[in-house]
Design a protein around this motif. Sequence first.
Motif, PDB file in Angstrom:
ATOM      1  N   VAL A 109       0.841  -1.199   0.000  1.00 42.60           N
ATOM      2  CA  VAL A 109       0.000   0.000   0.000  1.00 42.60           C
ATOM      3  C   VAL A 109       0.877   1.249   0.000  1.00 42.60           C
ATOM      4  O   VAL A 109       1.789   1.371   0.832  1.00 42.60           O
ATOM      5  N   PRO A 110       0.645   2.194  -0.913  1.00 41.71           N
ATOM      6  CA  PRO A 110       1.442   3.431  -0.935  1.00 41.71           C
ATOM      7  C   PRO A 110       1.293   4.211   0.369  1.00 41.71           C
ATOM      8  O   PRO A 110       0.281   4.113   1.070  1.00 41.71           O
ATOM      9  N   ARG A 111       2.284   5.015   0.653  1.00 44.12           N
ATOM     10  CA  ARG A 111       2.321   5.738   1.924  1.00 44.12           C
ATOM     11  C   ARG A 111       1.080   6.594   2.145  1.00 44.12           C
ATOM     12  O   ARG A 111       0.521   6.624   3.242  1.00 44.12           O
ATOM     13  N   ARG A 112       0.627   7.274   1.093  1.00 39.95           N
ATOM     14  CA  ARG A 112      -0.515   8.172   1.252  1.00 39.95           C
ATOM     15  C   ARG A 112      -1.820   7.425   1.522  1.00 39.95           C
ATOM     16  O   ARG A 112      -2.826   8.039   1.928  1.00 39.95           O
ATOM     17  N   GLU A 113      -1.832   6.114   1.291  1.00 37.34           N
ATOM     18  CA  GLU A 113      -3.050   5.332   1.484  1.00 37.34           C
ATOM     19  C   GLU A 113      -3.014   4.473   2.751  1.00 37.34           C
ATOM     20  O   GLU A 113      -3.968   3.743   3.026  1.00 37.34           O
ATOM     21  N   ARG A 114      -1.941   4.547   3.517  1.00 37.14           N
ATOM     22  CA  ARG A 114      -1.796   3.676   4.686  1.00 37.14           C
ATOM     23  C   ARG A 114      -2.807   4.007   5.772  1.00 37.14           C
ATOM     24  O   ARG A 114      -3.297   3.113   6.452  1.00 37.14           O
ATOM     25  N   ARG A 115      -3.121   5.267   5.937  1.00 44.19           N
ATOM     26  CA  ARG A 115      -4.089   5.627   6.969  1.00 44.19           C
ATOM     27  C   ARG A 115      -5.450   4.990   6.676  1.00 44.19           C
ATOM     28  O   ARG A 115      -6.069   4.398   7.571  1.00 44.19           O
ATOM     29  N   ALA A 116      -5.878   5.071   5.427  1.00 46.89           N
ATOM     30  CA  ALA A 116      -7.153   4.467   5.043  1.00 46.89           C
ATOM     31  C   ALA A 116      -7.094   2.948   5.166  1.00 46.89           C
ATOM     32  O   ALA A 116      -8.073   2.308   5.586  1.00 46.89           O
ATOM     33  N   ALA A 117      -5.956   2.352   4.823  1.00 50.07           N
ATOM     34  CA  ALA A 117      -5.812   0.898   4.930  1.00 50.07           C
ATOM     35  C   ALA A 117      -5.868   0.453   6.388  1.00 50.07           C
ATOM     36  O   ALA A 117      -6.448  -0.595   6.706  1.00 50.07           O
ATOM     37  N   ALA A 118      -5.265   1.241   7.275  1.00 48.11           N
ATOM     38  CA  ALA A 118      -5.311   0.914   8.701  1.00 48.11           C
ATOM     39  C   ALA A 118      -6.742   0.994   9.220  1.00 48.11           C
ATOM     40  O   ALA A 118      -7.186   0.140   9.999  1.00 48.11           O
ATOM     41  N   GLU A 119      -7.474   2.003   8.787  1.00 47.84           N
ATOM     42  CA  GLU A 119      -8.864   2.129   9.211  1.00 47.84           C
ATOM     43  C   GLU A 119      -9.720   0.994   8.664  1.00 47.84           C
ATOM     44  O   GLU A 119     -10.631   0.505   9.343  1.00 47.84           O
TER      45      GLU A 119
END
Length: 298
Positions: A109-119
Amino acid sequence: MRGGRQVAAVTDADFDLAAGECLALVGESGCGKSVLASALLGLLPGNAETSGTATLDGVDLLAADERTLARTVRGRRVGLVPQSPAAHLTPVRTVRSQLEETVRELTAVPRRERRAAAEAAAARAAFPADHLDRHPHELSGGLAQRAATALALIGDAPLLLADEPTTGLDRDLVGRTVDELRRHVDEGRALLLITHDLAAAERVADRVAVMYAGRIVETTAAHRFFGEPGPRHPYARGLLNALPDRAFTPIPGMPPELTDLPPGCAFAPRCARATEACATLPEPLAGVACHHPEGPRA
């Protein structure tokens, strides 16, 4: 142990587990279920010794060194929902940061999408979004359990070891959690579910293995175990009969200490079917290790 004593915490464990299958490992506390899971991941204490083989995708987990286990097995090939989640969460970091770190290490997962992936990972385990920025000590036992489950699911490991994943959850969340674990299986992965919750096992398992005093005493299809003809080992049948929605009859006596096992069948002192033959350790035949297995229900 001290004084040169040894304890055989798990003996002669023999089973297979296929992709797309859930095996539920059940039995009373202290029988060796969690020790077995720890052995597969190289997480036993330093004084423990293992022998035998445990092969996953060509890797012998029992023979692998710590570097191999840390870099290619844990989280990547084998995910773990630990029995004591609070002890496995980093106490000085928020749940969100631990989820994002796991996303970074185990996915592309790209860095900018990690927050959404964690959620999204938190949502899979029914972990509330408004608790993501809390530290482990601010969580209840049930919330810590859900956080640990979310972490274990992130890598979509081919094998998931779930050690009492429903501890501390109310019945609605138990159902949601085991359904998510079942989805993990239905997508072509394997699940070893270690549990006291026979209702959860019935909901998710394809096969059931029953452990008593460090040995697997019966392995059978889940539909046969929970339905007809029922388990054949007297201990396994006793577990079912102890449920409130069944006979609600407790198994007499107490499990033996692993440091003081009786000769032969360890369940014999508690078994109404025991005879002199039970002084000899029974070999597993047709999935059951018992000299006097139960017949089909009347």
